[in-house]
Design an enzyme around this catalytic site. Sequence first.
Site, short mmCIF file in Angstrom:
data_model
loop_
_atom_site.label_atom_id
_atom_site.label_comp_id
_atom_site.label_asym_id
_atom_site.label_seq_id
_atom_site.Cartn_x
_atom_site.Cartn_y
_atom_site.Cartn_z
N PHE A 164 0.84 -1.18 0.00
CA PHE A 164 0.00 0.00 0.00
C PHE A 164 0.88 1.24 0.00
O PHE A 164 1.69 1.43 0.91
CB PHE A 164 -0.91 0.00 1.24
N LYS A 165 0.71 2.05 -1.03
CA LYS A 165 1.41 3.34 -1.10
C LYS A 165 0.42 4.41 -0.68
O LYS A 165 -0.52 4.73 -1.41
CB LYS A 165 1.94 3.60 -2.51
N ILE A 166 0.63 4.95 0.52
CA ILE A 166 -0.30 5.91 1.08
C ILE A 166 0.29 7.31 0.93
O ILE A 166 1.33 7.63 1.52
CB ILE A 166 -0.58 5.62 2.58
#
Length: 303
Positions: A164-166
Amino acid sequence: MAKYSGIWPVAPVAFNDDGSVDLDGNRRILDCMIDQGVDGICVLANFSEQFLISDTERETLTRLSLEHVAGRVPVIVTISHYSTPIVVDRARLAKSLGAAMVMVMPPYHGALLKGTADQTFQQFAEISKVGIPIMVQDAPLSGVDLPVPLLVRMAHEIEEVRLFKIECAGAATKLRALIEAGGDAIEGPFDGEEAITLLADLDAGATGTMTSAMIPDQIKPVLTHWQAGDRAAATAAYARILPAVNHENRQCGFRSAKAVMMEGGVIRSDFSRHPIAPLHPATRAMLLDLVRPLNPVALNWGK
């Protein structure tokens, strides 16, 4: 260390001054990034100007990137598209060429066509059937809300959703909530946005970052010190690079990496296709003034 960790920058796309794709320049960019000690490379993302290239060019650059890197570091291929069949086809191509994973934003097109929670879930489930790890890109550009419960459900119920790239507002808060709720299913919590919030995001539990390709060799020590448990050294390393990162994030965007690489002889041109305007000369000059004292690899690689 987490299975997915470190610095995985986005490779820019090099164009010639006439706007054509500079294939040799793109190979040099990849070599320069590897020489900076990156842990992985992402291609065809927003900072690659993916919205300015044709489908044919996208396929050419996918093949070029994976063939030229040739396993020296893992490569993430960005495959985002509103159409689920197109995204699945892109995933199949990336897998066939040896990509380590794919990165995908939720389905959107313009300001009004935005995937619902169910449509987003279904699209990622279809990509998962290809059998390649997926990084979910939670980026403001899509305009699609990805609440933590949805992301956790995706991590638990869709086999290949692991990373997950937040990079939304308040990224550290969301990362902390995601890791707490998702547990071991969150194999790769990353941040983005050129590392403008990196220290807070590491404190929240991020194991990696996806920056631009401007100064990854100078940002990597922040992660190395943090992973070693030396918060003071990580903070000092972060303070050292923050003025340049701030100028990139707030003034230059994806044009910064190519400006530095052109200055360093990596590429011949920092051209961006219309309607993107070139950097104002004063903005570019300040960028270089902030980067030079850091002595990054990209500023000297081709000289």
